[in-house]
Design an enzyme around this catalytic site. Structure first.
Site, PDB file in Angstrom:
ATOM      1  CB  SER A 287      90.063  39.103  36.980  1.00 20.88           C
ATOM      2  OG  SER A 287      89.195  39.736  36.069  1.00 20.88           O
TER       3      SER A 287
ATOM      4  CE  LYS B 228      87.800  43.133  37.644  1.00 20.49           C
ATOM      5  NZ  LYS B 228      88.769  42.089  37.509  1.00 20.49           N
TER       6      LYS B 228
END
Length: 165
Positions: A34, A71
């Site tokens: 990700s 993230k």
């Protein structure tokens, strides 16, 4: 007497290492894709746990259920955020999304019955937006869920260095 002093020295060293890893800085391994192209699966980062003054574009580690996810902070507390045709708008202004490695689908905070990011929360995205489980799915992330800021890559050695460059 010497054995006793050696034993005490080892106990002190172990305690110092445990305290440093628990409260100051700890290594963390990247899992998944990700954060591609910025971070690759298997890389090892140093997670700094003391500085809680997060800024836009900081890479953070978040406790999400039983897992930790990595993230990038995109939206700050009190800001509105929309994504239209791959462009991120914060408070109505387009931002330079230089970290995205894939197309970002349309999104609006109204999905979570919000107009702005709550005061104790952040809007986070993975750099590889197509596969990332991030605030578009989870909603704004509470500051208390953030375990720290990834500051250095320590493995592989050929990529060793500051992540804020």
């Amino acid at each position: 007497m010497k054995k006793k002093n050696d034993f005490i020295s080892y106990i002190i060293i172990i305690l110092v290492v445990v305290l440093i890893r628990t409260f100051l800085i700890t290594p963390i391994r990247v899992v998944g894709s990700s954060m591609d192209k910025t971070l690759k699966a298997g890389e090892i980062l140093l997670l700094e746990k003391v500085d809680k003054n997060y800024k836009r574009y900081d890479i953070v580690v978040i406790k999400e259920g039983r897992e930790r996810i990595i993230k990038r902070i995109i939206g700050m507390p009190g800001e509105s955020i929309k994504i239209i045709e791959g462009i991120i708008y914060i408070n109505g202004e387009a931002i330079d999304d230089k970290y995205a490695s894939s197309y970002t689908e349309n999104f609006n905070l109204s999905k979570f019955d919000l107009e702005v990011i709550p005061e104790d929360s952040y809007f986070v995205l993975g750099d590889n937006r197509i596969v990332s489980k991030d605030s578009r799915i989870l909603g704004p992330i509470k500051k208390s869920q953030i375990q720290g800021k990834a500051i250095y890559r320590i493995w592989p050695f050929n990529k060793f260095g500051d992540l804020n460059d």
